[in-house]
Design an enzyme around this catalytic site. Structure first.
Site, mmCIF file in Angstrom:
data_model
loop_
_atom_site.group_PDB
_atom_site.id
_atom_site.type_symbol
_atom_site.label_atom_id
_atom_site.label_comp_id
_atom_site.label_asym_id
_atom_site.label_seq_id
_atom_site.Cartn_x
_atom_site.Cartn_y
_atom_site.Cartn_z
ATOM 1 N N GLY A 283 0.809 -1.214 0.000
ATOM 2 C CA GLY A 283 0.000 0.000 0.000
ATOM 3 C C GLY A 283 0.836 1.255 0.000
ATOM 4 O O GLY A 283 0.300 2.368 0.017
ATOM 5 N N CYS A 284 2.160 1.106 -0.037
ATOM 6 C CA CYS A 284 3.039 2.277 -0.065
ATOM 7 C C CYS A 284 3.276 2.628 -1.533
ATOM 8 O O CYS A 284 3.773 1.811 -2.297
ATOM 9 C CB CYS A 284 4.349 1.943 0.619
ATOM 10 S SG CYS A 284 5.476 3.315 0.670
#
Lengths: 142, 100, 110
Positions: free
Chosen positions: C108-109
């Site tokens: 999710g980065c």
């Protein structure tokens, strides 16, 4: 992320429904990644484990012999991501010769209750799960 | 002349195991691998089908371990084998039928 | 793509994250830090080692807010803050610290 989501003004109920066993296909791992990514958006997240999805939560998984990464420990981190509602369907467990004792002990720390440790797994009947599903705004099935 | 059948799908999602057992002769062997190993759990419908079948039934231990299914959950009449057992079974039978 | 550390070849992906986290050691971390333009201090190591331990237990690299929360719990309010982490790792703590710790990019980065 939209403004109103940041305000917390538009919190939706998200349900991720897991119906596949963990290692035979990529669905279970992909679903978990989606959950972890989605957790950044401060929504009201629930997970359901139905049919072969209940196999994702068995304790004692050891994948050393099959050369695939064991991702079951990541379920223990879900509490850190404020994902604290894991609905496990009783009938699915029973049909597969499993009981709640065969599942990992998953807990979260309740910020509103002096960080008391509470169980994340909620055993529900098929009928109870139907009610939970009816309350959702968004359902994603894997 | 006998056959080794391998089943790699969960019996709770596909009917591969049911069909395989129905097509196996008494001197055949059936080996459950990958998600097929869920068929070895005792007290299930799959276990009853195995008990009623004529063929000898095996399950691959490393796939059980990966999925957190301990050997004490394996139904009576199902033998746990390793990769070496898999190879031996393949060698002992004249053909292998992979139910995919 | 690979780093050369003490005569060993350490494979990495196109963004510099290690392909095999078992190849990580302090020397590899030092090279990764240098690439990021970071001078490693005790405070940097504290975060990097924390990430290693987190990954060891959960098999995921934590998202930034999860890292902050966890640090706050174990190391107190001052170190458990975005500001503190950005002081140590100016180009994004999750990204830079995870890379130096030899972990995959946090899920999710972006």
């Amino acid at each position: 992320m939209s403004e109103d989501m940041e305000d917390g003004g538009d919190i939706k109920k998200f349900m991720y429904m897991n119906r596949k066993a963990p290692y035979g296909t990529i669905y279970a791992l992909e679903a978990l990644e989606v959950v972890l990514i989605g957790a950044a958006f401060d929504q009201d997240v629930s997970l359901a484990f139905v049919d072969d999805g209940v196999f994702q939560l068995t304790k004692g998984q050891d994948t050393a012999g099959i050369g695939i990464k064991n991702f079951s420990p990541a379920f223990k981190a879900l509490g850190d991501y404020d994902v604290t509602k894991l609905y496990v369907e009783k009938e699915s467990l029973e049909e597969r010769g499993l009981t709640a004792d065969d599942l990992m002990d998953l807990v979260y720390e309740d910020e509103d209750d002096d960080w008391a440790e509470k169980p994340s797994i909620r055993l529900v009947s098929r009928d109870e799960l139907k009610t939970v599903l009816a309350e959702q705004d968004v359902i994603m099935s894997f | 002349m006998s056959i080794l059948h391998t089943v790699n799908k969960s019996p709770f999602q596909k009917n591969d195991l049911t069909s395989c057992l129905a097509h196996a002769n008494d001197d055949d062997a059936v080996l459950m691998i990958e998600d097929g190993v869920y068929g070895a759990i005792k007290g299930t419908q799959a276990a009853s089908q195995i008990a009623a079948a004529g063929a000898t039934v095996f399950v691959l231990g490393v796939d059980l371990a990966a999925r957190g299914i301990s050997e004490d959950k394996v139904a009576d009449g199902v033998s746990v084998v390793g990769y070496d057992g898999f190879v031996k079974l393949a060698a002992e039978h004249h053909a292998v039928n992979s139910w995919l | 793509m690979a780093y050369e550390v003490n005569g060993k070849t350490i494979e990495h992906d196109e963004e510099g994250y290690l392909s095999d986290l078992t190849q990580w050691d302090n020397d590899v971390a030092a090279i990764l830090a240098k690439d990021e333009g970071i001078e490693m201090t005790d405070e940097h190591w504290e975060v990097v080692n924390f990430l290693r331990e987190y990954y060891d237990e959960y098999q995921i690299a934590p998202a930034i807010r999860v890292l902050v929360k966890a640090l706050k719990k174990t190391m107190g309010k001052e170190k458990g803050s975005n500001k503190y982490l950005y002081t140590l790792f100016p180009y994004g703590p999750a990204k830079q610290a995870c890379k130096i710790a030899g972990l995959p990019k946090p899920t999710g980065c972006i």
